[in-house]
Design a protein around this motif. Structure first.
Motif, PDB file in Angstrom:
ATOM      1  N   SER A  15     -56.004 -24.159 -78.569  1.00 31.25           N
ATOM      2  CA  SER A  15     -55.729 -22.886 -78.412  1.00 31.25           C
ATOM      3  C   SER A  15     -54.160 -22.758 -78.102  1.00 31.25           C
ATOM      4  O   SER A  15     -53.229 -22.130 -78.678  1.00 31.25           O
ATOM      5  CB  SER A  15     -56.336 -22.246 -77.214  1.00 31.25           C
ATOM      6  N   VAL A  16     -53.458 -23.463 -77.041  1.00 31.76           N
ATOM      7  CA  VAL A  16     -52.062 -23.723 -76.530  1.00 31.76           C
ATOM      8  C   VAL A  16     -51.254 -24.047 -77.668  1.00 31.76           C
ATOM      9  O   VAL A  16     -50.268 -23.630 -77.965  1.00 31.76           O
ATOM     10  CB  VAL A  16     -51.871 -24.498 -75.335  1.00 31.76           C
ATOM     11  N   LEU A  17     -51.623 -25.327 -78.258  1.00 31.97           N
ATOM     12  CA  LEU A  17     -50.902 -25.662 -79.551  1.00 31.97           C
ATOM     13  C   LEU A  17     -50.850 -24.795 -80.776  1.00 31.97           C
ATOM     14  O   LEU A  17     -49.785 -24.458 -81.198  1.00 31.97           O
ATOM     15  CB  LEU A  17     -51.568 -26.967 -79.848  1.00 31.97           C
ATOM     16  N   THR A  18     -51.863 -23.911 -81.097  1.00 32.87           N
ATOM     17  CA  THR A  18     -51.960 -23.093 -82.019  1.00 32.87           C
ATOM     18  C   THR A  18     -51.138 -21.797 -81.494  1.00 32.87           C
ATOM     19  O   THR A  18     -50.404 -21.269 -82.541  1.00 32.87           O
ATOM     20  CB  THR A  18     -53.327 -22.554 -82.260  1.00 32.87           C
ATOM     21  N   ILE A  19     -51.259 -21.374 -80.468  1.00 32.22           N
ATOM     22  CA  ILE A  19     -50.104 -20.205 -80.000  1.00 32.22           C
ATOM     23  C   ILE A  19     -48.747 -20.685 -80.104  1.00 32.22           C
ATOM     24  O   ILE A  19     -47.919 -19.840 -80.601  1.00 32.22           O
ATOM     25  CB  ILE A  19     -50.675 -19.827 -78.489  1.00 32.22           C
ATOM     26  N   ILE A  20     -48.567 -22.179 -79.584  1.00 31.65           N
ATOM     27  CA  ILE A  20     -47.120 -22.280 -79.883  1.00 31.65           C
ATOM     28  C   ILE A  20     -46.817 -22.423 -81.163  1.00 31.65           C
ATOM     29  O   ILE A  20     -45.508 -22.015 -81.595  1.00 31.65           O
ATOM     30  CB  ILE A  20     -46.862 -23.539 -79.020  1.00 31.65           C
ATOM     31  N   PHE A  21     -47.470 -22.937 -82.080  1.00 33.44           N
ATOM     32  CA  PHE A  21     -47.060 -23.182 -83.194  1.00 33.44           C
ATOM     33  C   PHE A  21     -46.998 -21.547 -84.127  1.00 33.44           C
ATOM     34  O   PHE A  21     -45.766 -21.627 -84.611  1.00 33.44           O
ATOM     35  CB  PHE A  21     -48.358 -23.880 -84.195  1.00 33.44           C
ATOM     36  N   PHE A  22     -47.661 -20.568 -83.680  1.00 31.42           N
ATOM     37  CA  PHE A  22     -47.341 -19.431 -84.357  1.00 31.42           C
ATOM     38  C   PHE A  22     -46.312 -18.556 -84.041  1.00 31.42           C
ATOM     39  O   PHE A  22     -45.416 -18.179 -84.525  1.00 31.42           O
ATOM     40  CB  PHE A  22     -48.556 -18.281 -84.297  1.00 31.42           C
ATOM     41  N   VAL A  23     -45.929 -18.713 -82.636  1.00 32.28           N
ATOM     42  CA  VAL A  23     -44.720 -18.223 -82.070  1.00 32.28           C
ATOM     43  C   VAL A  23     -43.399 -18.945 -82.696  1.00 32.28           C
ATOM     44  O   VAL A  23     -42.487 -18.489 -82.979  1.00 32.28           O
ATOM     45  CB  VAL A  23     -44.925 -18.419 -80.545  1.00 32.28           C
ATOM     46  N   SER A  24     -43.349 -20.436 -82.928  1.00 29.40           N
ATOM     47  CA  SER A  24     -42.344 -21.000 -83.480  1.00 29.40           C
ATOM     48  C   SER A  24     -42.300 -20.794 -84.955  1.00 29.40           C
ATOM     49  O   SER A  24     -41.138 -20.616 -85.475  1.00 29.40           O
ATOM     50  CB  SER A  24     -42.827 -22.682 -83.293  1.00 29.40           C
ATOM     51  N   SER A  25     -43.434 -20.464 -85.735  1.00 27.97           N
ATOM     52  CA  SER A  25     -43.335 -20.131 -87.008  1.00 27.97           C
ATOM     53  C   SER A  25     -42.718 -18.662 -87.082  1.00 27.97           C
ATOM     54  O   SER A  25     -41.860 -18.529 -88.061  1.00 27.97           O
ATOM     55  CB  SER A  25     -44.721 -20.060 -87.634  1.00 27.97           C
ATOM     56  N   VAL A  26     -43.014 -17.835 -86.205  1.00 28.62           N
ATOM     57  CA  VAL A  26     -42.295 -16.591 -86.274  1.00 28.62           C
ATOM     58  C   VAL A  26     -40.748 -16.662 -86.009  1.00 28.62           C
ATOM     59  O   VAL A  26     -39.973 -15.956 -86.941  1.00 28.62           O
ATOM     60  CB  VAL A  26     -43.107 -15.644 -85.315  1.00 28.62           C
ATOM     61  N   ILE A  27     -40.525 -17.413 -84.972  1.00 29.36           N
ATOM     62  CA  ILE A  27     -39.029 -17.532 -84.746  1.00 29.36           C
ATOM     63  C   ILE A  27     -38.307 -18.369 -86.093  1.00 29.36           C
ATOM     64  O   ILE A  27     -37.320 -17.811 -86.341  1.00 29.36           O
ATOM     65  CB  ILE A  27     -38.756 -18.663 -83.426  1.00 29.36           C
ATOM     66  N   ALA A  28     -38.912 -19.239 -86.741  1.00 30.80           N
ATOM     67  CA  ALA A  28     -38.301 -19.995 -87.942  1.00 30.80           C
ATOM     68  C   ALA A  28     -38.152 -18.973 -89.059  1.00 30.80           C
ATOM     69  O   ALA A  28     -37.365 -18.816 -89.776  1.00 30.80           O
ATOM     70  CB  ALA A  28     -38.988 -21.052 -88.325  1.00 30.80           C
ATOM     71  N   LEU A  29     -39.225 -18.138 -89.213  1.00 30.54           N
ATOM     72  CA  LEU A  29     -39.265 -17.204 -90.125  1.00 30.54           C
ATOM     73  C   LEU A  29     -38.355 -15.891 -89.926  1.00 30.54           C
ATOM     74  O   LEU A  29     -37.541 -15.579 -90.849  1.00 30.54           O
ATOM     75  CB  LEU A  29     -40.724 -16.392 -90.272  1.00 30.54           C
ATOM     76  N   THR A  30     -38.058 -15.638 -88.870  1.00 27.98           N
ATOM     77  CA  THR A  30     -37.021 -14.660 -88.562  1.00 27.98           C
ATOM     78  C   THR A  30     -35.478 -15.366 -88.767  1.00 27.98           C
ATOM     79  O   THR A  30     -34.620 -14.576 -89.267  1.00 27.98           O
ATOM     80  CB  THR A  30     -37.084 -14.335 -86.919  1.00 27.98           C
ATOM     81  N   MET A  31     -35.276 -16.698 -88.396  1.00 29.00           N
ATOM     82  CA  MET A  31     -34.240 -17.286 -88.727  1.00 29.00           C
ATOM     83  C   MET A  31     -33.843 -17.178 -90.158  1.00 29.00           C
ATOM     84  O   MET A  31     -32.782 -17.155 -90.480  1.00 29.00           O
ATOM     85  CB  MET A  31     -34.208 -18.520 -88.022  1.00 29.00           C
ATOM     86  N   TYR A  32     -34.982 -17.650 -90.911  1.00 24.46           N
ATOM     87  CA  TYR A  32     -34.759 -17.921 -92.393  1.00 24.46           C
ATOM     88  C   TYR A  32     -34.559 -16.384 -92.928  1.00 24.46           C
ATOM     89  O   TYR A  32     -33.354 -16.205 -93.846  1.00 24.46           O
ATOM     90  CB  TYR A  32     -36.025 -18.199 -92.714  1.00 24.46           C
ATOM     91  N   VAL A  33     -35.236 -15.144 -92.384  1.00 15.78           N
ATOM     92  CA  VAL A  33     -34.717 -13.826 -93.042  1.00 15.78           C
ATOM     93  C   VAL A  33     -33.475 -13.385 -92.712  1.00 15.78           C
ATOM     94  O   VAL A  33     -32.777 -12.806 -93.550  1.00 15.78           O
ATOM     95  CB  VAL A  33     -35.945 -12.993 -92.430  1.00 15.78           C
ATOM     96  N   THR A  34     -32.834 -13.494 -91.457  1.00 11.78           N
ATOM     97  CA  THR A  34     -31.701 -13.320 -91.077  1.00 11.78           C
ATOM     98  C   THR A  34     -30.655 -14.074 -91.599  1.00 11.78           C
ATOM     99  O   THR A  34     -29.705 -13.790 -91.524  1.00 11.78           O
ATOM    100  CB  THR A  34     -31.697 -13.021 -89.583  1.00 11.78           C
ATOM    101  N   GLY A  35     -30.912 -15.189 -92.264  1.00 10.29           N
ATOM    102  CA  GLY A  35     -29.955 -15.894 -93.096  1.00 10.29           C
ATOM    103  C   GLY A  35     -29.053 -16.951 -92.096  1.00 10.29           C
ATOM    104  O   GLY A  35     -28.348 -17.618 -92.639  1.00 10.29           O
ATOM    105  N   LYS A  36     -29.883 -17.296 -90.967  1.00 10.75           N
ATOM    106  CA  LYS A  36     -29.542 -18.108 -90.201  1.00 10.75           C
ATOM    107  C   LYS A  36     -30.178 -19.707 -90.471  1.00 10.75           C
ATOM    108  O   LYS A  36     -31.247 -19.458 -90.914  1.00 10.75           O
ATOM    109  CB  LYS A  36     -29.597 -17.851 -88.674  1.00 10.75           C
ATOM    110  N   GLU A  37     -29.431 -20.575 -90.120  1.00 13.10           N
ATOM    111  CA  GLU A  37     -30.092 -21.955 -90.597  1.00 13.10           C
ATOM    112  C   GLU A  37     -31.185 -22.152 -89.450  1.00 13.10           C
ATOM    113  O   GLU A  37     -30.902 -22.152 -88.402  1.00 13.10           O
ATOM    114  CB  GLU A  37     -28.970 -22.831 -90.532  1.00 13.10           C
ATOM    115  N   ILE A  38     -32.364 -22.686 -90.101  1.00 19.30           N
ATOM    116  CA  ILE A  38     -33.455 -23.328 -89.038  1.00 19.30           C
ATOM    117  C   ILE A  38     -32.847 -24.721 -88.444  1.00 19.30           C
ATOM    118  O   ILE A  38     -32.580 -25.535 -89.255  1.00 19.30           O
ATOM    119  CB  ILE A  38     -34.725 -23.399 -90.087  1.00 19.30           C
ATOM    120  N   THR A  39     -32.860 -24.584 -87.182  1.00 17.32           N
ATOM    121  CA  THR A  39     -32.476 -25.878 -86.653  1.00 17.32           C
ATOM    122  C   THR A  39     -33.526 -27.058 -86.904  1.00 17.32           C
ATOM    123  O   THR A  39     -34.562 -27.017 -86.998  1.00 17.32           O
ATOM    124  CB  THR A  39     -32.173 -25.689 -85.011  1.00 17.32           C
TER     125      THR A  39
END
Length: 83
Positions: free
Chosen positions: A17-41
């Protein structure tokens, strides 16, 4: 409260559960970075890959454990039926 928490979630479920939650939060952050045009680190990409491997590894180990348990139960039933 702690006893109720222990009855509801097992250790494996909590890890997953903890790994899944962290994965989804990280995915949302990566998607936000991609949409805003920033480079995903690279660190975020490495974290996502590690989480995918960890989640799939835990699932694979659980499936292996369940299949071994089922095999043992079938073998036990067949030996009981023979007696």
């Amino acid at each position: 409260m702690n006893n109720l928490f222990g009855k509801v979630f097992s250790v494996n479920e909590m890890k997953l559960s903890v790994l899944t939650i962290i994965f989804f939060v990280s995915s949302v952050i990566a998607l936000t970075m991609y949409v805003t045009g920033k480079e995903i680190t690279d660190n975020l990409l490495t974290l996502l890959i590690t989480l995918i491997c960890a989640i799939s590894g835990i699932n694979a180990m659980n499936m292996t454990k369940e299949s071994i348990t089922i095999k043992k139960e079938k073998a036990k039933k067949t030996t009981q039926n023979e007696n």
